[in-house]
Design a protein around this motif. Structure first.
Motif, short mmCIF file in Angstrom:
data_model
loop_
_atom_site.label_atom_id
_atom_site.label_comp_id
_atom_site.label_asym_id
_atom_site.label_seq_id
_atom_site.Cartn_x
_atom_site.Cartn_y
_atom_site.Cartn_z
N GLU A 126 -2.10 0.22 -8.80
CA GLU A 126 -1.72 -1.05 -7.90
C GLU A 126 -1.91 -2.18 -9.11
OE1 GLU A 126 -0.47 -1.49 -4.99
OE2 GLU A 126 -0.20 0.65 -5.16
N TYR A 182 1.39 -5.30 -13.15
CA TYR A 182 1.53 -3.91 -12.72
C TYR A 182 1.82 -3.04 -13.67
CZ TYR A 182 2.16 -5.76 -7.75
OH TYR A 182 1.82 -6.33 -6.71
N ARG A 205 9.00 -0.93 -0.40
CA ARG A 205 7.46 -0.42 -0.36
C ARG A 205 6.80 -1.42 -1.35
NH1 ARG A 205 4.02 1.89 -3.29
NH2 ARG A 205 5.64 2.42 -4.86
N GLN A 206 7.25 -1.57 -2.63
CA GLN A 206 6.50 -2.45 -3.60
C GLN A 206 6.60 -3.72 -3.05
OE1 GLN A 206 8.46 -1.79 -7.49
NE2 GLN A 206 7.90 0.20 -7.58
N GLU A 264 3.93 -4.48 -0.50
CA GLU A 264 2.41 -4.29 -1.30
C GLU A 264 2.37 -5.64 -1.85
OE1 GLU A 264 -0.25 -4.42 -4.56
OE2 GLU A 264 1.85 -5.01 -4.57
N ALA A 313 1.60 -8.25 0.97
CA ALA A 313 0.34 -8.07 1.48
C ALA A 313 -0.87 -8.73 0.57
CB ALA A 313 -0.08 -6.77 1.64
N GLN A 314 -0.63 -8.66 -0.64
CA GLN A 314 -1.50 -9.15 -1.50
C GLN A 314 -1.45 -10.70 -1.71
OE1 GLN A 314 -4.07 -7.40 -3.41
NE2 GLN A 314 -3.34 -5.66 -2.33
#
Length: 267
Positions: free
Chosen positions: A2, A17, A43-44, A47, A50-51
């Motif tokens: 991550e 990343y 999906r990435q 992520e 969300a961050q």
């Protein structure tokens, strides 16, 4: 692996990343924020979204620096919001996005990474809905942001994102740190001048490459000299004044990188 956030200036963050050594950005304002690039699949992108939400609940705007999958395919989880890009980015994604998605899914599967291959294959490509021809200005949470297209370079649609009050320039893949510039879709003869436009904004501030850690103006000046040297070699080969073998030998970059640049220049 991550990512990790790095604050490079007042309320300007870069998320780094290990996958592809990618850098994406976040500009925080009062009541709004700007996300610079969205990673390489849904999906990435989820992520990353969300961050960002762990840092701020403010409404976001997205800007895409160019159409390559690793910068643009993760946009779906950010909707509904404005998505900015250079007009050629939308055209490229519309015309070639599906083929690119299939090609990268096959490549990751061949490399023994079926998880990423599956994620890319399932991704729905989002077309930007706010288009920049040459220049556009935004106000995000009270902060000014300037988006400028200086011409073709790494791709046909490289958009430079400048945050003047922080002295930060998001360069996309016009600048590369940690690996040679990627010439697969590039315009080698035009790239040096395009970086010259970027340098006109950089001042003494921070430049964020699309891949690798943040750099300063001196790094960009040195890289511009290298890509100018490659452009010069391409011109000599195209004109018949130099052999391909001599160009490969004289280049500041590895043989494979230079060979790709020569092909893209028509040598």
């Amino acid at each position: 692996m991550e990512g990790r956030w790095v604050e490079v200036a007042d309320r300007v963050l870069v998320r780094r990343y290990a996958e592809l050594d990618l850098s994406v950005g976040l500009v925080l304002g009062d009541g709004g924020c700007l996300v610079v690039d969205t990673r390489g699949d849904e999906r990435q992108g989820a992520e990353l979204a969300a961050q960002v939400r762990r840092i701020t609940r403010d409404p976001w705007t997205v800007v895409i620096t160019h159409s390559h999958f690793d910068h643009s395919f993760g946009t779906r989880p950010f909707l509904e919001c404005p998505v900015w890009a250079q007009e050629g980015c939308r055209a490229d994604l519309a015309a070639d996005g599906a083929r690119t998605k299939d090609a990268w899914a096959r490549r990751y599967r061949k490399e023994g990474r079926p998880d990423i291959a599956d994620d890319i294959a399932r991704t729905e490509i989002v077309l930007p809905d706010r288009l920049v021809t040459d220049r556009a200005e935004l106000t995000v949470g009270g902060r000014g942001v300037v988006m400028t297209y200086f011409g073709r370079g790494h791709s046909s649609n490289d958009l430079v994102v400048h945050v003047p009050d922080a002295g930060v320039v998001f360069a996309g893949d016009l600048v590369e740190n940690g690996a040679p510039p990627a010439y697969g879709d590039a315009y080698p003869l035009e790239w040096p001048a395009t970086v010259g436009g970027l340098l006109g904004l950089a001042g003494d501030g921070t430049v964020i490459p699309g891949h690798g850690d943040p750099v300063d103006r001196g790094f960009v000046v040195a890289q511009q000299a290298e890509i100018a040297a490659v452009a010069g070699l391409c011109e000599e080969v195209v004109a018949g004044r130099m052999s391909v073998e001599d160009a490969l030998r004289l280049s500041p970059y590895p043989e494979e990188t230079t060979a790709t640049a020569l092909r893209r220049a028509g040598a």
